[in-house]
Design a protein around this motif. Structure first.
Motif, mmCIF file in Angstrom:
data_model
loop_
_atom_site.group_PDB
_atom_site.id
_atom_site.type_symbol
_atom_site.label_atom_id
_atom_site.label_comp_id
_atom_site.label_asym_id
_atom_site.label_seq_id
_atom_site.Cartn_x
_atom_site.Cartn_y
_atom_site.Cartn_z
ATOM 1 N N ARG A 118 -6.432 -4.376 -8.509
ATOM 2 C CA ARG A 118 -6.225 -4.000 -7.490
ATOM 3 C C ARG A 118 -5.052 -3.452 -6.052
ATOM 4 O O ARG A 118 -6.005 -2.310 -5.604
ATOM 5 C CB ARG A 118 -5.587 -5.950 -6.689
ATOM 6 N N VAL A 119 -4.245 -3.246 -6.516
ATOM 7 C CA VAL A 119 -3.076 -1.722 -6.492
ATOM 8 C C VAL A 119 -3.649 -0.629 -6.308
ATOM 9 O O VAL A 119 -3.599 0.190 -5.713
ATOM 10 C CB VAL A 119 -1.645 -2.067 -7.244
ATOM 11 N N ASN A 124 1.838 -9.118 -5.729
ATOM 12 C CA ASN A 124 0.938 -9.233 -3.940
ATOM 13 C C ASN A 124 -0.432 -8.597 -4.130
ATOM 14 O O ASN A 124 0.230 -8.291 -3.165
ATOM 15 C CB ASN A 124 2.169 -9.856 -3.134
ATOM 16 N N PHE A 125 -0.754 -8.020 -4.722
ATOM 17 C CA PHE A 125 -1.673 -7.224 -4.914
ATOM 18 C C PHE A 125 -1.888 -6.262 -4.484
ATOM 19 O O PHE A 125 -3.614 -5.501 -4.201
ATOM 20 C CB PHE A 125 -3.029 -7.900 -4.059
ATOM 21 N N SER A 126 -1.135 -5.439 -4.355
ATOM 22 C CA SER A 126 -0.543 -3.884 -3.477
ATOM 23 C C SER A 126 0.477 -2.939 -3.902
ATOM 24 O O SER A 126 0.822 -3.035 -4.700
ATOM 25 C CB SER A 126 -0.704 -4.457 -1.595
ATOM 26 N N ILE A 127 0.745 -2.378 -3.516
ATOM 27 C CA ILE A 127 1.476 -1.138 -3.777
ATOM 28 C C ILE A 127 3.321 -1.808 -3.504
ATOM 29 O O ILE A 127 3.467 -2.266 -2.789
ATOM 30 C CB ILE A 127 1.487 0.011 -3.021
ATOM 31 N N TYR A 180 -6.668 0.126 -5.941
ATOM 32 C CA TYR A 180 -7.583 1.166 -4.949
ATOM 33 C C TYR A 180 -6.665 0.883 -3.814
ATOM 34 O O TYR A 180 -7.401 2.072 -3.033
ATOM 35 C CB TYR A 180 -8.303 -0.075 -4.741
ATOM 36 N N HIS A 181 -5.758 0.223 -4.118
ATOM 37 C CA HIS A 181 -4.607 0.163 -2.153
ATOM 38 C C HIS A 181 -4.271 1.947 -2.300
ATOM 39 O O HIS A 181 -3.707 2.492 -1.180
ATOM 40 C CB HIS A 181 -3.423 -0.854 -1.926
ATOM 41 N N GLN A 208 -6.727 4.722 -1.839
ATOM 42 C CA GLN A 208 -6.492 4.504 -0.138
ATOM 43 C C GLN A 208 -5.638 5.983 0.502
ATOM 44 O O GLN A 208 -5.780 6.388 1.011
ATOM 45 C CB GLN A 208 -6.878 3.464 0.266
ATOM 46 N N GLU A 215 1.528 -3.611 -10.029
ATOM 47 C CA GLU A 215 1.010 -4.139 -8.768
ATOM 48 C C GLU A 215 1.651 -5.786 -8.514
ATOM 49 O O GLU A 215 2.529 -6.521 -8.954
ATOM 50 C CB GLU A 215 -0.371 -4.831 -9.161
ATOM 51 N N THR A 266 -3.054 -4.231 -12.582
ATOM 52 C CA THR A 266 -3.141 -3.403 -11.458
ATOM 53 C C THR A 266 -5.011 -2.550 -10.926
ATOM 54 O O THR A 266 -4.536 -1.715 -10.261
ATOM 55 C CB THR A 266 -1.943 -2.374 -12.386
ATOM 56 N N LYS A 279 5.307 2.418 -2.210
ATOM 57 C CA LYS A 279 5.127 2.812 -1.090
ATOM 58 C C LYS A 279 6.262 3.712 -0.102
ATOM 59 O O LYS A 279 5.767 4.658 1.125
ATOM 60 C CB LYS A 279 4.566 1.776 0.194
#
Ligand SMILES: Cc1cc2nc3c(=O)[nH]c(=O)nc-3n(C[C@H](O)[C@H](O)[C@H](O)COP(=O)(O)O)c2cc1C
Length: 180
Positions: free
Chosen positions: A119-120, A78-81, A122-123, A126, A76, A117, A86
Protein backbone atom coordinates in the motif's frame (compact mmCIF):
# COMPACT_ATOMS: atom_id res chain seq x y z
CA UNK A 1 26.11 3.30 -12.27
CA UNK A 2 25.95 5.06 -8.94
CA UNK A 3 22.73 4.51 -6.91
CA UNK A 4 21.78 6.35 -3.74
CA UNK A 5 19.79 4.16 -1.33
CA UNK A 6 17.50 5.71 1.27
CA UNK A 7 15.83 3.72 4.05
CA UNK A 8 12.54 5.09 5.34
CA UNK A 9 13.22 3.76 8.85
CA UNK A 10 15.50 5.30 11.44
CA UNK A 11 15.52 2.42 13.88
CA UNK A 12 18.71 0.44 14.48
CA UNK A 13 17.29 -3.02 13.72
CA UNK A 14 15.19 -1.87 10.76
CA UNK A 15 14.18 -4.58 8.29
CA UNK A 16 14.14 -1.95 5.57
CA UNK A 17 17.71 -0.91 6.30
CA UNK A 18 18.61 -4.62 6.30
CA UNK A 19 16.96 -4.94 2.88
CA UNK A 20 18.92 -1.93 1.63
CA UNK A 21 22.17 -3.48 2.87
CA UNK A 22 21.18 -6.71 1.10
CA UNK A 23 20.63 -4.71 -2.10
CA UNK A 24 24.14 -3.27 -1.77
CA UNK A 25 25.51 -6.80 -1.80
CA UNK A 26 23.21 -7.95 -4.62
CA UNK A 27 23.99 -5.01 -6.91
CA UNK A 28 24.62 -6.26 -10.45
CA UNK A 29 27.95 -5.70 -12.17
CA UNK A 30 28.53 -2.05 -12.90
CA UNK A 31 26.22 -0.81 -10.10
CA UNK A 32 27.31 0.62 -6.76
CA UNK A 33 24.76 1.48 -4.05
CA UNK A 34 25.64 4.06 -1.40
CA UNK A 35 23.42 4.72 1.61
CA UNK A 36 22.08 8.09 2.64
CA UNK A 37 21.16 8.82 6.25
CA UNK A 38 18.03 10.91 6.84
CA UNK A 39 18.32 11.07 10.65
CA UNK A 40 19.53 14.67 10.63
CA UNK A 41 16.74 16.08 8.43
CA UNK A 42 14.62 18.42 10.61
CA UNK A 43 10.85 18.67 10.47
CA UNK A 44 9.76 20.69 7.47
CA UNK A 45 9.09 24.32 8.30
CA UNK A 46 8.64 26.82 5.49
CA UNK A 47 10.01 29.63 7.66
CA UNK A 48 13.24 27.65 8.06
CA UNK A 49 13.30 27.03 4.30
CA UNK A 50 12.83 30.74 3.60
CA UNK A 51 15.76 31.54 5.89
CA UNK A 52 17.99 28.97 4.16
CA UNK A 53 17.93 25.24 3.60
CA UNK A 54 19.44 23.19 6.46
CA UNK A 55 22.83 21.66 5.61
CA UNK A 56 21.42 18.14 5.97
CA UNK A 57 18.89 18.88 3.20
CA UNK A 58 21.42 20.57 0.92
CA UNK A 59 23.82 17.64 1.33
CA UNK A 60 21.14 15.05 0.60
CA UNK A 61 19.89 17.04 -2.37
CA UNK A 62 23.43 17.13 -3.79
CA UNK A 63 23.85 13.38 -3.31
CA UNK A 64 20.54 12.66 -5.07
CA UNK A 65 21.53 14.96 -7.94
CA UNK A 66 24.94 13.28 -8.27
CA UNK A 67 23.45 9.76 -8.27
CA UNK A 68 22.43 8.06 -11.51
CA UNK A 69 19.40 6.61 -9.73
CA UNK A 70 17.75 6.33 -6.32
CA UNK A 71 16.57 3.24 -4.41
CA UNK A 72 13.88 3.93 -1.79
CA UNK A 73 13.37 1.17 0.78
CA UNK A 74 10.45 1.96 2.99
CA UNK A 75 8.25 0.61 5.77
CA UNK A 76 4.50 1.10 5.63
CA UNK A 77 3.01 3.19 8.42
CA UNK A 78 -0.77 3.22 8.72
CA UNK A 79 -1.04 2.07 5.10
CA UNK A 80 1.12 4.98 3.92
CA UNK A 81 4.52 6.72 3.89
CA UNK A 82 6.38 7.01 7.23
CA UNK A 83 6.61 10.63 8.32
CA UNK A 84 10.40 10.68 8.31
CA UNK A 85 10.55 9.68 4.65
CA UNK A 86 7.70 11.95 3.53
CA UNK A 87 9.29 14.81 5.47
CA UNK A 88 12.59 14.16 3.66
CA UNK A 89 10.88 14.12 0.26
CA UNK A 90 9.03 17.32 1.14
CA UNK A 91 12.29 19.12 1.98
CA UNK A 92 14.07 17.91 -1.14
CA UNK A 93 11.05 18.81 -3.28
CA UNK A 94 11.42 22.49 -2.37
CA UNK A 95 15.09 22.78 -3.37
CA UNK A 96 15.60 25.10 -6.36
CA UNK A 97 16.65 22.40 -8.83
CA UNK A 98 14.58 19.55 -7.43
CA UNK A 99 16.85 16.51 -7.95
CA UNK A 100 14.15 13.85 -8.39
CA UNK A 101 13.13 15.53 -11.66
CA UNK A 102 13.89 12.97 -14.39
CA UNK A 103 15.63 10.63 -11.94
CA UNK A 104 15.18 6.87 -12.24
CA UNK A 105 13.85 5.52 -8.92
CA UNK A 106 13.27 1.97 -7.67
CA UNK A 107 11.06 1.20 -4.68
CA UNK A 108 10.94 -1.76 -2.33
CA UNK A 109 9.89 -2.34 1.25
CA UNK A 110 9.76 -4.79 4.13
CA UNK A 111 7.11 -5.43 6.76
CA UNK A 112 6.45 -8.06 9.42
CA UNK A 113 2.90 -8.22 8.02
CA UNK A 114 1.61 -10.29 5.13
CA UNK A 115 1.05 -7.46 2.66
CA UNK A 116 4.69 -6.39 2.69
CA UNK A 117 4.37 -2.62 2.03
CA UNK A 118 2.21 -2.87 -1.12
CA UNK A 119 0.00 0.00 0.00
CA UNK A 120 2.75 2.48 0.87
CA UNK A 121 4.52 1.77 -2.40
CA UNK A 122 1.52 3.09 -4.35
CA UNK A 123 1.44 6.24 -2.23
CA UNK A 124 5.15 6.70 -2.84
CA UNK A 125 4.67 6.27 -6.58
CA UNK A 126 2.07 9.05 -6.46
CA UNK A 127 4.50 11.43 -4.72
CA UNK A 128 7.28 10.53 -7.17
CA UNK A 129 4.89 11.21 -10.05
CA UNK A 130 4.57 14.80 -8.87
CA UNK A 131 8.36 15.02 -8.49
CA UNK A 132 8.62 13.87 -12.14
CA UNK A 133 10.77 10.83 -11.37
CA UNK A 134 10.78 7.74 -13.56
CA UNK A 135 9.91 4.82 -11.30
CA UNK A 136 10.62 1.18 -12.10
CA UNK A 137 7.23 -0.43 -12.74
CA UNK A 138 8.21 -4.07 -12.41
CA UNK A 139 9.10 -6.11 -10.51
CA UNK A 140 7.37 -4.91 -7.37
CA UNK A 141 9.30 -6.09 -4.31
CA UNK A 142 7.10 -6.58 -1.26
CA UNK A 143 9.10 -8.24 1.52
CA UNK A 144 6.34 -9.68 3.72
CA UNK A 145 6.80 -11.52 7.03
CA UNK A 146 10.22 -9.91 7.24
CA UNK A 147 11.15 -11.51 10.56
CA UNK A 148 11.42 -14.87 8.78
CA UNK A 149 13.61 -13.52 5.97
CA UNK A 150 16.52 -11.98 7.85
CA UNK A 151 18.93 -13.56 10.33
CA UNK A 152 19.28 -12.06 13.83
CA UNK A 153 22.46 -10.41 12.50
CA UNK A 154 20.44 -8.69 9.76
CA UNK A 155 21.50 -10.80 6.79
CA UNK A 156 18.92 -11.62 4.12
CA UNK A 157 18.39 -15.39 4.24
CA UNK A 158 15.48 -15.83 1.80
CA UNK A 159 16.56 -16.78 -1.73
CA UNK A 160 13.34 -15.71 -3.54
CA UNK A 161 13.61 -12.28 -1.90
CA UNK A 162 17.24 -12.00 -2.99
CA UNK A 163 16.19 -12.89 -6.54
CA UNK A 164 13.41 -10.29 -6.48
CA UNK A 165 15.79 -7.57 -5.26
CA UNK A 166 18.32 -8.50 -7.94
CA UNK A 167 15.59 -8.34 -10.60
CA UNK A 168 14.54 -4.89 -9.35
CA UNK A 169 18.13 -3.62 -9.55
CA UNK A 170 18.54 -4.99 -13.06
CA UNK A 171 15.31 -3.21 -14.05
CA UNK A 172 16.66 0.00 -12.52
CA UNK A 173 19.85 -0.41 -14.54
CA UNK A 174 17.84 -0.93 -17.75
CA UNK A 175 15.62 2.07 -17.02
CA UNK A 176 18.68 4.26 -16.55
CA UNK A 177 20.13 2.99 -19.84
CA UNK A 178 16.87 3.74 -21.66
CA UNK A 179 16.69 7.24 -20.21
CA UNK A 180 20.35 7.93 -21.05
C1 LIG B 1 3.19 3.99 13.39
C2 LIG B 1 3.28 2.62 12.77
C3 LIG B 1 2.36 2.24 11.83
C4 LIG B 1 2.46 1.00 11.21
N1 LIG B 1 1.58 0.66 10.21
C5 LIG B 1 1.80 -0.44 9.47
C6 LIG B 1 1.05 -0.69 8.28
O1 LIG B 1 0.17 0.04 7.90
N2 LIG B 1 1.36 -1.80 7.55
C7 LIG B 1 2.35 -2.68 7.91
O2 LIG B 1 2.58 -3.66 7.20
N3 LIG B 1 3.06 -2.48 9.05
C8 LIG B 1 2.82 -1.37 9.82
N4 LIG B 1 3.59 -1.12 10.92
C9 LIG B 1 4.58 -2.11 11.36
C10 LIG B 1 5.88 -1.90 10.61
O3 LIG B 1 5.80 -2.58 9.36
C11 LIG B 1 7.04 -2.47 11.42
O4 LIG B 1 7.21 -1.71 12.60
C12 LIG B 1 8.32 -2.54 10.63
O5 LIG B 1 9.27 -3.29 11.34
C13 LIG B 1 8.85 -1.14 10.32
O6 LIG B 1 9.93 -1.21 9.44
P1 LIG B 1 11.45 -1.25 9.97
O7 LIG B 1 11.67 -2.64 10.51
O8 LIG B 1 12.25 -1.00 8.74
O9 LIG B 1 11.62 -0.19 11.02
C14 LIG B 1 3.50 0.12 11.58
C15 LIG B 1 4.42 0.51 12.55
C16 LIG B 1 4.32 1.74 13.13
C17 LIG B 1 5.36 2.16 14.15
Amino acid sequence: MNVLGISGSLRQASYNTMALRAAQKLAPEGMRIEMADIKAIPLYNDDVRAAGFPDSVTQLEARIRAADAVLLVTPEYNFSIPGVLKNTLDWVSRTPAQPFDGKPVAIMGASPGVVGTARVQYHLRQVLLFLNSFTVNKPEVFISQAASKFSPEGELTDAPTAQAITALLVSLQKLKQRLG
